[in-house]
Scaffold this active site. Structure first.
Site, PDB file in Angstrom:
ATOM      1  N   ASN A 101       0.850  -1.183  -0.208  1.00  0.00           N
ATOM      2  CA  ASN A 101      -0.062  -0.021  -0.095  1.00  0.00           C
ATOM      3  C   ASN A 101       0.824   1.199  -0.160  1.00  0.00           C
ATOM      4  O   ASN A 101       0.369   2.343  -0.559  1.00  0.00           O
ATOM      5  CB  ASN A 101      -1.012  -0.019   1.192  1.00  0.00           C
ATOM      6  CG  ASN A 101      -0.314  -0.077   2.518  1.00  0.00           C
ATOM      7  OD1 ASN A 101       0.735  -0.199   2.622  1.00  0.00           O
ATOM      8  ND2 ASN A 101      -1.290   0.674   3.482  1.00  0.00           N
ATOM      9  N   GLY A 110       2.487  -4.830   8.085  1.00  0.00           N
ATOM     10  CA  GLY A 110       1.453  -5.925   7.576  1.00  0.00           C
ATOM     11  C   GLY A 110       0.511  -6.256   8.437  1.00  0.00           C
ATOM     12  O   GLY A 110       0.356  -5.517   9.463  1.00  0.00           O
ATOM     13  N   SER A 111      -0.385  -7.532   8.137  1.00  0.00           N
ATOM     14  CA  SER A 111      -1.313  -7.784   9.098  1.00  0.00           C
ATOM     15  C   SER A 111      -0.686  -8.268  10.664  1.00  0.00           C
ATOM     16  O   SER A 111       0.330  -8.591  10.853  1.00  0.00           O
ATOM     17  CB  SER A 111      -2.135  -8.775   8.600  1.00  0.00           C
ATOM     18  OG  SER A 111      -1.516 -10.084   8.533  1.00  0.00           O
ATOM     19  N   VAL A 115       0.000 -12.093  10.691  1.00  0.00           N
ATOM     20  CA  VAL A 115       1.304 -12.532  10.230  1.00  0.00           C
ATOM     21  C   VAL A 115       2.446 -11.937  11.167  1.00  0.00           C
ATOM     22  O   VAL A 115       3.669 -12.557  11.553  1.00  0.00           O
ATOM     23  CB  VAL A 115       1.558 -11.861   8.654  1.00  0.00           C
ATOM     24  CG1 VAL A 115       3.106 -12.341   8.184  1.00  0.00           C
ATOM     25  CG2 VAL A 115       0.625 -12.633   7.508  1.00  0.00           C
ATOM     26  N   GLY A 116       2.327 -10.770  11.548  1.00  0.00           N
ATOM     27  CA  GLY A 116       3.086 -10.108  12.513  1.00  0.00           C
ATOM     28  C   GLY A 116       3.352 -10.830  13.614  1.00  0.00           C
ATOM     29  O   GLY A 116       4.394 -11.025  14.355  1.00  0.00           O
ATOM     30  N   GLU A 135       5.065  -3.514  12.531  1.00  0.00           N
ATOM     31  CA  GLU A 135       4.016  -2.284  12.289  1.00  0.00           C
ATOM     32  C   GLU A 135       2.779  -2.992  11.581  1.00  0.00           C
ATOM     33  O   GLU A 135       2.689  -3.706  10.454  1.00  0.00           O
ATOM     34  CB  GLU A 135       4.440  -1.338  11.219  1.00  0.00           C
ATOM     35  CG  GLU A 135       5.784  -0.557  11.784  1.00  0.00           C
ATOM     36  CD  GLU A 135       5.135   0.298  12.848  1.00  0.00           C
ATOM     37  OE1 GLU A 135       4.196   0.573  13.370  1.00  0.00           O
ATOM     38  OE2 GLU A 135       6.226   0.729  13.707  1.00  0.00           O
ATOM     39  N   CYS A 189      -3.050   1.584   6.617  1.00  0.00           N
ATOM     40  CA  CYS A 189      -2.920   1.104   7.920  1.00  0.00           C
ATOM     41  C   CYS A 189      -3.510   2.031   8.982  1.00  0.00           C
ATOM     42  O   CYS A 189      -3.951   2.057  10.001  1.00  0.00           O
ATOM     43  CB  CYS A 189      -2.005   0.496   8.581  1.00  0.00           C
ATOM     44  SG  CYS A 189      -0.302   1.297   8.115  1.00  0.00           S
ATOM     45  N   GLU A 244       8.724   3.291  13.882  1.00  0.00           N
ATOM     46  CA  GLU A 244       9.539   3.628  12.290  1.00  0.00           C
ATOM     47  C   GLU A 244       9.743   5.282  12.337  1.00  0.00           C
ATOM     48  O   GLU A 244       8.991   5.871  13.119  1.00  0.00           O
ATOM     49  CB  GLU A 244       8.953   3.147  11.182  1.00  0.00           C
ATOM     50  CG  GLU A 244       8.664   1.566  11.433  1.00  0.00           C
ATOM     51  CD  GLU A 244       8.537   1.080  10.094  1.00  0.00           C
ATOM     52  OE1 GLU A 244       9.689   0.389   9.648  1.00  0.00           O
ATOM     53  OE2 GLU A 244       7.548   0.732   9.417  1.00  0.00           O
TER      54      GLU A 244
HETATM   55  C1  UN1 Z   1       0.026   3.628   6.315  1.00  0.00           C
HETATM   56  O1  UN1 Z   1      -0.876   4.097   6.493  1.00  0.00           O
HETATM   57  O2  UN1 Z   1       0.030   2.257   5.685  1.00  0.00           O
HETATM   58  O3  UN1 Z   1       0.657   8.829   7.637  1.00  0.00           O
HETATM   59  C2  UN1 Z   1       1.248   4.242   6.014  1.00  0.00           C
HETATM   60  C3  UN1 Z   1       0.284   8.587   6.398  1.00  0.00           C
HETATM   61  C4  UN1 Z   1       1.603   8.063   5.505  1.00  0.00           C
HETATM   62  C5  UN1 Z   1       2.051   6.753   5.611  1.00  0.00           C
HETATM   63  C6  UN1 Z   1       0.847   5.879   6.004  1.00  0.00           C
HETATM   64  N1  UN1 Z   1       2.695   9.029   5.412  1.00  0.00           N
HETATM   65  O4  UN1 Z   1      -0.588   8.809   5.753  1.00  0.00           O
END
Ligand code: UN1
Length: 496
Positions: free
Chosen positions: A154, A230-231, A234-235, A252, A286, A466
């Site tokens: 994504n 990822g999910s 899986v994490g 994450e 996410c 991160e």
């Molecule tokens: C994600 O939501 O999968 O904060 C990452 C944001 C982006 C990164 C999102 N800079 O919307």
């Protein structure tokens, strides 16, 4: 449309076919007739070769002065800047997000390269006094070794950059395994690093799926750190495997992020934020604003406005300038979204908009789903608890601040959260009480910047961050150095 090409892994500074000769086809989710090419379906043998190359390169990279490492990251940032438009186009074609957002994704990688390159001349430790005379104490960051990085589709260039750039500046070498749905952006990322002059083996790219390429990377005894986005399912597996070998492990994972709208919220601003947070990237973030928790005094006006704006969103190919919402990533994701729509209806939520695949005109050739809104959702419903990863937003009525905070915190996730209000006290209480790694005030739940920590609490993460300086703790560890220049044995805690 160009004819499909065959692409290769990048191992030890060379572009190589996968050992077993297997490939996966990369298809444009907005148009299944647009095929981007064949990318390696790598296996343990390829992972082994990449780890061997990375371990070999580590011997000299770890001793390369960080300001020299930084020069390469700066050069890579400039290469991305020059190619931003092309790389954004490739990204839209391979994973569907609209071109403007794909440009933002490449920009995030540029930002991360420049930010981490700057760290090359810092990487500060601590210098301090001793409890004993003629003694100096200090700390330095040391790299870990080979970093195994597993990234999602994504944010197919931004997230590889979040992991690669700090890993490299700290002196680790890298094996990146990107998602099989978006390998081209990772390949573009690898090209930029190669052209920037990274020595052979310092960065390796092995493409393929999680089972055959990702798992061996996590399991391999020579990856000293694994970083996965990822999910949560899986994490959990990645975390278990890493724990068994005492590896550093950064996870994450998902989110069920809420925007809390209080009665005094600036309505238009809140609506605009909720639309962007809920339907940007077709809800496949996410950090997507998948729950809107709205105080009862503003509920009706907010819901009407939200439905009205969501109804007017233009779906289509992200390469077309008028498009606001692109496709979802693949057929399996489309089915998952359909399943959740059925679940929401069975649970008694009111489907007020959408709920179906979108197959008008050229969209019939892709995987599109209508912007979907459930209203009168109650907090325990599955559509208010589970991550859907699609253009589906649940609207939940609440009494006010206290009730809303309880609902916002009432899921297993805790990535990002937001509140819209003009009441300073309410906003500040919310920033303290929201159980999330990232809190926004009068902005939606998306929009993180690279120089600040990114990550979540509860099932959204495992305590690491991160981005920001916090990420340096993932990719290095501290060495504490005591220098005794007294010329005699001095015993801490004893010779006081
Ligand atoms: C994600 O939501 O999968 O904060 C990452 C944001 C982006 C990164 C999102 N800079 O919307």
């Amino acid at each position: 449309m160009t004819a499909p090409r065959t692409f290769h892994n990048f191992i030890a500074g060379r572009w190589e076919p996968p050992a077993a000769g297997q490939y996966l086809e990369n298809i444009n989710p907005a148009n299944q007739e647009d095929r981007l090419g064949y990318f390696p379906a790598s296996g343990p043998e390829d992972i082994q070769r990449a780890i061997t190359a990375a371990a070999e390169a580590y011997r000299s990279w770890r001793l390369t002065p960080p300001p020299r490492r930084a020069e390469i990251l700066f050069a890579a940032g400039n290469i991305l800047k020059a190619r931003k438009a092309d790389f954004a186009r490739d990204m839209t074609r391979e994973m569907g997000k609209v071109l403007l957002e794909a440009g933002g994704d490449v920009q995030e990688a540029i930002d991360m390269l420049f930010f981490m390159a700057g760290e090359g001349r810092r990487l500060y430790g601590q210098t301090t006094t001793s409890e004993l005379p003629d003694k100096l104490c200090m700390t330095t960051r040391v790299p870990l070794g080979v970093a195994g990085l597993i990234t999602p589709w994504n944010f197919p260039m931004a997230i590889p950059s979040w992991k690669t750039a700090p890993a490299l500046i700290c002196g680790n070498t890298v094996v990146l395994k990107p998602a099989e749905d978006a390998p081209l952006s990772a390949l573009n990322w690898a090209h930029a690093l190669e052209e920037a002059g990274l020595p052979a083996g310092v960065f390796n790219l092995v493409m393929g799926d999680g089972e055959h390429a990702g798992a061996p990377l996590v399991r391999h005894p020579h990856t000293a750190i694994v970083s996965f986005t990822g999910s949560s399912e899986v994490g959990r597996e990645v975390g278990r495997e890493a724990a068994a070998q005492f590896k550093h492990c950064n996870l994450e994972m998902g989110g069920k992020n809420a925007i809390l709208v209080l009665d005094d919220a600036p309505l238009e601003l809140a609506l605009e934020g909720a639309i962007w947070g809920g339907f940007g990237t077709s809800g496949q973030r996410c950090t997507a604003s998948s729950r809107l928790i709205v105080a009862k005094g503003i509920y009706k006006r907010f819901l009407d406005g939200f439905l009205d704006q969501a109804r007017r969103l233009r779906l289509g190919d992200g390469l077309d300038s008028g498009t606001q919402v692109g496709p979802v990533i693949n057929a399996a994701q489309l089915e998952k979204i359909e399943t959740y729509v059925r679940i929401g209806q069975q649970e008694g939520a009111r489907l007020r908009l959408g709920g179906h695949r979108y197959i008008q005109g050229a969209c019939a050739r892709g995987w599109f789903f209508e912007p979907t809104v459930f209203a009168e959702v109650s907090p325990r419903m599955r559509i208010a608890q589970e991550e859907i990863f699609g253009p589906v937003v649940s609207v939940l009525p609440c009494e006010g601040l206290e009730d809303g905070l309880e609902m916002a915190n009432g899921t297993g996730y805790g990535l990002s959260a937001s509140i819209y209000t003009q009441n300073l006290n309410a906003a500040l209480r919310a920033q303290r009480e929201l159980a999330a790694g990232i809190v926004y005030i009068n902005a939606p739940t998306i929009g993180a910047e690279v120089h600040l920590p990114f990550g979540g609490v509860k099932h959204s993460g495992n305590g690491h961050r991160e981005s920001g300086l916090a990420t340096l703790d993932v990719y290095s560890e501290w060495k504490t150095v005591y220098v005794d220049f007294s010329g005699r044995l001095q015993r801490a805690q004893i010779d006081t």
